[in-house]
Design an enzyme around this catalytic site. Structure first.
Site, PDB file in Angstrom:
ATOM      1  N   SER A 148       0.854  -1.192   0.000  1.00  0.00           N
ATOM      2  CA  SER A 148       0.000   0.000   0.000  1.00  0.00           C
ATOM      3  C   SER A 148       0.883   1.232   0.000  1.00  0.00           C
ATOM      4  O   SER A 148       1.986   1.223   0.552  1.00  0.00           O
ATOM      5  CB  SER A 148      -0.892   0.024   1.241  1.00  0.00           C
ATOM      6  OG  SER A 148      -1.592   1.254   1.337  1.00  0.00           O
ATOM      7  N   TYR A 195      -2.286   0.107  10.141  1.00  0.00           N
ATOM      8  CA  TYR A 195      -2.354  -0.404   8.769  1.00  0.00           C
ATOM      9  C   TYR A 195      -1.110   0.025   7.990  1.00  0.00           C
ATOM     10  O   TYR A 195      -0.481  -0.786   7.299  1.00  0.00           O
ATOM     11  CB  TYR A 195      -3.619   0.115   8.079  1.00  0.00           C
ATOM     12  CG  TYR A 195      -3.842  -0.412   6.684  1.00  0.00           C
ATOM     13  CD1 TYR A 195      -4.553  -1.592   6.475  1.00  0.00           C
ATOM     14  CD2 TYR A 195      -3.348   0.265   5.567  1.00  0.00           C
ATOM     15  CE1 TYR A 195      -4.762  -2.083   5.190  1.00  0.00           C
ATOM     16  CE2 TYR A 195      -3.560  -0.222   4.284  1.00  0.00           C
ATOM     17  CZ  TYR A 195      -4.264  -1.395   4.105  1.00  0.00           C
ATOM     18  OH  TYR A 195      -4.462  -1.870   2.834  1.00  0.00           O
TER      19      TYR A 195
END
Length: 281
Positions: free
Chosen positions: A141, A155
């Site tokens: 990501s 995250y």
């Protein structure tokens, strides 16, 4: 001729979003796909729509080692080899400041986002090393590259771990002819954003379409990212077209991590000139 003709592949987290679309695109490009996930009804519908000659659904929790071993065993039993593993399974992580993070939420997120990737590589790598070939793709990501690109700092930290674990593994596996790369999506319109805000998984996917207008403004390319953008990147990394690419993080984000957006920045410069009484250049 498809770009993945003859390739045997596994895609985790395949019941929705990026994973589901990647299974469809892999199959369209000629691959045989083992699709895994925890939601059996969705997995069976994917298997049926793609065709059982091209897609085998295996119910599996990517955080459980026995399940990961079982999915690899199922692939070998069905098709005899493994050419590509896309470690796509993931989910949201605790939000809020560092002082608010629950330990159990942290541990669960790390299992979903990092342990699953480690387990996939652990059980796929021996097969590929024995073959002398293979491609492992891990879903990273942009939140793992820059702070502030996720609703959750946990995250972001987990995805940074995925990106670096990918590089570390690539240095070992490359010597055996096995490539290991990651894909770092930017703003892709899927249900994961709604899940991160607390919506139940069975409802979150329905909000993906409504998020596109908002996400179109996040990066220089004026549209939201799509699941096809990531699926097509995965096709490239799974194919022989990328045979000399190893240890690379392929960022698919429309330019969001490049820096400040051009037009808002120029408007800010113009406002400062006006405040200082400086003529336009």
């Amino acid at each position: 001729m498809g770009r993945l003709d003859g390739k045997i592949t596994i895609v985790t987290g395949a019941t929705s979003g990026i994973g589901r679309r990647t299974v469809e695109v892999f199959a369209r490009e000629g691959a045989k796909v083992v699709a895994t996930g925890r939601r059996e009804e969705l997995g069976r519908s994917l298997e049926a729509s793609v065709g059982k000659d091209k897609c085998l659904f295996v119910k599996a929790d990517a955080t459980e080692e026995a399940d990961v071993q079982a999915m690899v065993d199922a692939c070998l039993s069905k098709w005899g080899r493994l050419d590509c593993l896309f470690n796509n399974a993931g989910g949201p992580a605790p939000v809020g400041g560092i002082e608010t993070i629950p330990v159990e939420g942290f541990d669960a997120a790390m299992a979903t986002l990092v342990r699953s990737v480690m387990l996939g590589m652990k059980h796929a790598a021996p097969i590929m090393m024995k073959q002398g070939s293979g491609s492992i793709i891990n879903n990273g990501s942009v939140a793992g590259r820059r702070a502030g690109y996720s609703t959750s700092m946990i995250y972001g930290a987990a995805k940074a771990a995925v990106n670096h674990l990918t590089v570390c593994a690539s240095m070992q596996l490359g010597e055996q002819g096995v490539r290991c790369n990651s894909i770092s999506p930017g703003g892709i319109a899927t249900g994961i954003f709604a899940k991160a805000l607390g919506l139940a998984p069975d409802k979150a996917d329905a909000f993906a379409e409504s998020m596109k207008a908002m996400m179109a403004k996040l990066q220089p390319i004026p549209r939201a990212g799509s699941v096809d953008d990531i699926a097509n990147a995965a096709v490239f990394l799974a194919s022989d077209e990328s045979s000399f690419i190893n240890g690379h993080d392929l960022v698919v984000d429309g330019g969001v991590v490049g820096g400040r957006l051009w037009t808002p920045h120029q408007e800010g410069v113009k406002a400062m000139r006006q405040a200082f009484g400086v003529d336009e250049v």
